[in-house]
Design a protein around this motif. Structure first.
Motif, PDB file in Angstrom:
ATOM      1  N   ARG A   1       3.912  -9.673 -14.413  1.00 30.88           N
ATOM      2  CA  ARG A   1       4.863  -9.708 -13.310  1.00 30.88           C
ATOM      3  C   ARG A   1       5.836  -8.531 -13.384  1.00 30.88           C
ATOM      4  N   ALA A   2       6.229  -8.144 -14.583  1.00 34.38           N
ATOM      5  CA  ALA A   2       7.146  -7.007 -14.720  1.00 34.38           C
ATOM      6  C   ALA A   2       6.467  -5.699 -14.335  1.00 34.38           C
ATOM      7  N   VAL A   3       5.263  -5.461 -14.866  1.00 34.10           N
ATOM      8  CA  VAL A   3       4.548  -4.207 -14.602  1.00 34.10           C
ATOM      9  C   VAL A   3       4.229  -4.055 -13.121  1.00 34.10           C
ATOM     10  N   ALA A   4       3.871  -5.153 -12.461  1.00 36.04           N
ATOM     11  CA  ALA A   4       3.501  -5.090 -11.049  1.00 36.04           C
ATOM     12  C   ALA A   4       4.673  -4.678 -10.165  1.00 36.04           C
ATOM     13  N   ARG A   5       5.909  -4.872 -10.629  1.00 39.62           N
ATOM     14  CA  ARG A   5       7.070  -4.615  -9.790  1.00 39.62           C
ATOM     15  C   ARG A   5       7.625  -3.196  -9.929  1.00 39.62           C
ATOM     16  N   VAL A   6       7.100  -2.431 -10.874  1.00 38.10           N
ATOM     17  CA  VAL A   6       7.653  -1.100 -11.135  1.00 38.10           C
ATOM     18  C   VAL A   6       7.416  -0.167  -9.949  1.00 38.10           C
ATOM     19  N   GLY A   7       8.418   0.657  -9.649  1.00 35.00           N
ATOM     20  CA  GLY A   7       8.311   1.637  -8.567  1.00 35.00           C
ATOM     21  C   GLY A   7       8.397   1.055  -7.179  1.00 35.00           C
ATOM     22  N   PRO A   8       9.324   0.139  -6.930  1.00 33.35           N
ATOM     23  CA  PRO A   8       9.403  -0.453  -5.591  1.00 33.35           C
ATOM     24  C   PRO A   8       9.887   0.545  -4.553  1.00 33.35           C
ATOM     25  N   ARG A   9       9.442   0.350  -3.337  1.00 29.69           N
ATOM     26  CA  ARG A   9       9.873   1.181  -2.218  1.00 29.69           C
ATOM     27  C   ARG A   9      10.842   0.391  -1.351  1.00 29.69           C
TER      28      ARG A   9
ATOM     29  N   GLY B   1      -2.109 -26.689   1.945  1.00 24.32           N
ATOM     30  CA  GLY B   1      -3.016 -26.447   3.064  1.00 24.32           C
ATOM     31  C   GLY B   1      -4.399 -26.047   2.566  1.00 24.32           C
ATOM     32  N   ASP B   2      -5.118 -25.282   3.380  1.00 21.69           N
ATOM     33  CA  ASP B   2      -6.517 -24.955   3.078  1.00 21.69           C
ATOM     34  C   ASP B   2      -6.715 -23.551   2.539  1.00 21.69           C
ATOM     35  N   ARG B   3      -5.751 -22.661   2.699  1.00 26.30           N
ATOM     36  CA  ARG B   3      -5.954 -21.254   2.369  1.00 26.30           C
ATOM     37  C   ARG B   3      -5.176 -20.883   1.116  1.00 26.30           C
ATOM     38  N   ASP B   4      -5.836 -20.167   0.194  1.00 28.29           N
ATOM     39  CA  ASP B   4      -5.127 -19.682  -0.977  1.00 28.29           C
ATOM     40  C   ASP B   4      -4.260 -18.492  -0.589  1.00 28.29           C
ATOM     41  N   LEU B   5      -3.569 -17.902  -1.577  1.00 30.86           N
ATOM     42  CA  LEU B   5      -2.656 -16.807  -1.271  1.00 30.86           C
ATOM     43  C   LEU B   5      -3.392 -15.635  -0.639  1.00 30.86           C
TER      44      LEU B   5
ATOM     45  N   ASP C   1      -5.032 -13.765   6.688  1.00 37.13           N
ATOM     46  CA  ASP C   1      -4.680 -14.287   8.016  1.00 37.13           C
ATOM     47  C   ASP C   1      -3.545 -13.471   8.638  1.00 37.13           C
ATOM     48  N   ALA C   2      -2.561 -13.089   7.810  1.00 36.49           N
ATOM     49  CA  ALA C   2      -1.405 -12.356   8.330  1.00 36.49           C
ATOM     50  C   ALA C   2      -1.722 -10.892   8.590  1.00 36.49           C
ATOM     51  N   GLY C   3      -2.657 -10.321   7.824  1.00 34.26           N
ATOM     52  CA  GLY C   3      -3.007  -8.914   7.982  1.00 34.26           C
ATOM     53  C   GLY C   3      -2.084  -8.005   7.214  1.00 34.26           C
ATOM     54  N   ALA C   4      -0.845  -7.878   7.683  1.00 31.82           N
ATOM     55  CA  ALA C   4       0.163  -7.038   7.025  1.00 31.82           C
ATOM     56  C   ALA C   4       1.495  -7.758   7.069  1.00 31.82           C
ATOM     57  N   GLY C   5       2.294  -7.551   6.030  1.00 32.27           N
ATOM     58  CA  GLY C   5       3.598  -8.202   5.994  1.00 32.27           C
ATOM     59  C   GLY C   5       4.199  -8.148   4.613  1.00 32.27           C
ATOM     60  N   LEU C   6       5.117  -9.048   4.354  1.00 35.61           N
ATOM     61  CA  LEU C   6       5.907  -9.068   3.131  1.00 35.61           C
ATOM     62  C   LEU C   6       5.567 -10.300   2.304  1.00 35.61           C
ATOM     63  N   LEU C   7       5.200 -10.082   1.029  1.00 34.54           N
ATOM     64  CA  LEU C   7       5.003 -11.174   0.069  1.00 34.54           C
ATOM     65  C   LEU C   7       6.240 -11.215  -0.822  1.00 34.54           C
ATOM     66  N   ILE C   8       6.986 -12.297  -0.749  1.00 38.39           N
ATOM     67  CA  ILE C   8       8.225 -12.436  -1.508  1.00 38.39           C
ATOM     68  C   ILE C   8       7.936 -13.145  -2.828  1.00 38.39           C
TER      69      ILE C   8
ATOM     70  N   GLY D   1      -4.606  -7.375   4.367  1.00 40.00           N
ATOM     71  CA  GLY D   1      -4.799  -8.566   3.543  1.00 40.00           C
ATOM     72  C   GLY D   1      -4.738  -8.296   2.054  1.00 40.00           C
ATOM     73  N   GLU D   2      -4.331  -7.066   1.636  1.00 43.18           N
ATOM     74  CA  GLU D   2      -4.295  -6.705   0.222  1.00 43.18           C
ATOM     75  C   GLU D   2      -2.903  -6.190  -0.157  1.00 43.18           C
ATOM     76  N   ILE D   3      -2.504  -6.427  -1.418  1.00 49.58           N
ATOM     77  CA  ILE D   3      -1.243  -5.895  -1.921  1.00 49.58           C
ATOM     78  C   ILE D   3      -1.278  -4.368  -1.835  1.00 49.58           C
ATOM     79  N   ALA D   4      -0.216  -3.776  -1.251  1.00 47.60           N
ATOM     80  CA  ALA D   4      -0.164  -2.325  -1.103  1.00 47.60           C
ATOM     81  C   ALA D   4       0.808  -1.696  -2.108  1.00 47.60           C
ATOM     82  N   TYR D   5       2.049  -2.189  -2.175  1.00 52.90           N
ATOM     83  CA  TYR D   5       3.034  -1.616  -3.088  1.00 52.90           C
ATOM     84  C   TYR D   5       4.234  -2.568  -3.201  1.00 52.90           C
ATOM     85  N   PRO D   6       4.975  -2.467  -4.322  1.00 55.67           N
ATOM     86  CA  PRO D   6       6.166  -3.311  -4.475  1.00 55.67           C
ATOM     87  C   PRO D   6       7.307  -2.831  -3.585  1.00 55.67           C
TER      88      PRO D   6
END
Length: 450
Positions: free
Chosen positions: A221-229, A357-361, A367-374, A401-406
């Protein structure tokens, strides 16, 4: 660390209640709370702190007519108990009248035998074992590429016992244990640093994840957050990760608490029997979950508890009531009284969860396409009368539908009545605490960025 024992004598509480009645109280209830805990902290593999606590406390609430007073003490001597009774009755006689003050109605009391909820594990962990677990979790995290330093590892074990005795015949007790392990680290890349951590608490030691699992997740979790925009202000789909999603729902609890409804200071005061969540969504409160962190065989007034859908198929079914707020609203207690040793009872849920519900993360992001994962939230602000809400957040931008950047330094805002009506629950429900939710997708949320 041994389990707690009865305070001095099993007759202390009945004797305290009897003494209060003899001193002039019309009714009384006495509570005993016992706790033993041991916690150990390490940093960079070295022992940093050890804390041990052993406490045994009494609380007494007395009623003189519709006047009440509450006193507490940690000295259990006979002389102190006598002073406790004398002071409580004297205070009650001088207190203002409260037309709603009383013990719980007898017909609402829980009856023995009480449910065995498997809340107590006799396993013991000494300081050396706790230190070893914390050090191992920290070492695993520090070994991950990108992790620069430790904020420390912590491990703890505790036992507790609660007993309530009333002048109208209730006598109930339950005991529990807790084991926890956590670590926090700082990841660094190109001079930029971000924190990350993992912490788990359980009733039984066998349910606690291994130090390796805890350390690896903290590092990830720490490494994934480095270099946020920073991102520009916009309106976009927002997903609250399951670890923080309950924080979006928690204002609902205050808004449906009996005291808030009775005061008229709730943005949901007119919504009983009406939709507050999407059709088909259930919010369940279950005091009987085995090994649950919020489980209890009765509430803190001795009232019977029950598993109930607070929201059923989207519709709000109940307020959360203790005896006083129920009387004020002309209703019956729902078994949600919560109290410490001092002061009259408040209101609290037990084990609350939103049905998945029925859908995992990944499915929600698709489903959302693009947006913010908090993934983290801080400083939430709520207008209790209108439901207007905002919070500082950080997490990840996703696209396709994929993680782009922190991303960080973001605020999300909206009116909770509107937001809740549009939530889509994911399937990733995990029981990590006393309030659990799957990840939640909201189709369009105001995002304030740079």
């Amino acid at each position: 660390m041994s389990s707690p024992s009865d305070a001095a004598s099993p007759d202390i509480l009945p004797d305290l209640v009897a003494a209060a009645l003899k001193a002039g109280a019309d009714a009384a209830e006495a509570v005993a709370s016992e706790r033993a805990s041991l916690s150990v902290g390490v940093r960079n593999g070295a022992l940093e702190d050890v804390e041990r606590e052993e406490s045994r406390d009494l609380g007494l609430r007395v009623f003189v007519g519709r006047r009440q007073a509450t006193v507490s003490a940690s000295d259990l001597s006979e002389a102190t108990r006598a002073r406790l009774v004398e002071r409580a009755v004297a205070m009650a006689k001088l207190a203002p009248e409260d037309p709603w003050a009383s013990l719980a109605p007898q017909d609402r009391l829980a009856r023995a035998p009480f449910a065995d909820l498997d809340l107590f594990d006799p396993a013991e962990r000494g300081a050396a074992e706790l230190e070893a677990a914390a050090a191992e979790a920290e070492a695993v995290a520090l070994a991950v590429d990108g992790v620069a330093r430790s904020e420390g590892g912590h491990a703890a074990a505790s036992t507790s016992r609660w007993r309530l005795v009333t002048s109208h015949g209730f006598d109930g007790a339950w005991q529990g244990s807790a084991f926890s392990l956590g670590v926090g680290v700082i990841a660094e890349k190109d001079g930029a640093m971000e924190r990350g951590g993992e912490h788990r608490a359980v009733r039984h030691l066998s349910d606690l994840p291994t130090p390796e699992t805890i350390g690896a997740e903290a590092a990830r979790r720490a490494v994934a957050r480095v270099g946020p925009r920073k991102i520009a202000s916009t309106t976009a789909p927002v997903i609250f990760e399951n670890r923080v999603a309950a924080q979006v729902l928690s204002p609902l609890l205050g808004a449906i608490s009996g005291p808030s409804i009775a005061r008229g200071t709730s943005f949901l005061k007119d919504r009983l029997g009406q939709p507050v969540l999407p059709a088909g969504v259930d919010l369940i409160d279950d005091p009987f979950r085995l090994r649950g962190l919020g489980s209890a065989p009765f509430d803190d007034e001795g009232v019977e508890v029950t598993r109930r859908a607070i929201v059923e198929r989207g519709v709000l079914t109940t307020w959360l009531l203790n005896t006083a707020s129920a009387a004020q609203l002309g209703l019956a207690s729902t078994g949600h009284a919560s109290r410490g040793l001092a002061g009259p009872p408040g209101v609290s849920t037990h084990n609350l969860h939103l049905e998945p519900g029925d859908r995992d993360l990944a499915g929600l992001m698709a489903d959302a396409g693009a947006g913010l994962l908090i993934t983290s939230m801080f400083g939430p602000s709520l207008n209790a009368n209108t439901g207007d809400w905002s919070a500082g957040v950080s997490g990840f931008w996703f696209a396709g539908g994929e993680i782009a950047y922190p991303v960080s330094e973001i605020t999300v805002a909206g009116n909770l009545k509107d937001l809740w009506a549009r939530l889509v629950p994911g399937s990733d429900l995990e029981f990590r605490g006393s309030f659990n939710s799957p990840s939640l997708l909201f189709d369009a949320v105001a995002i304030a960025g740079k």
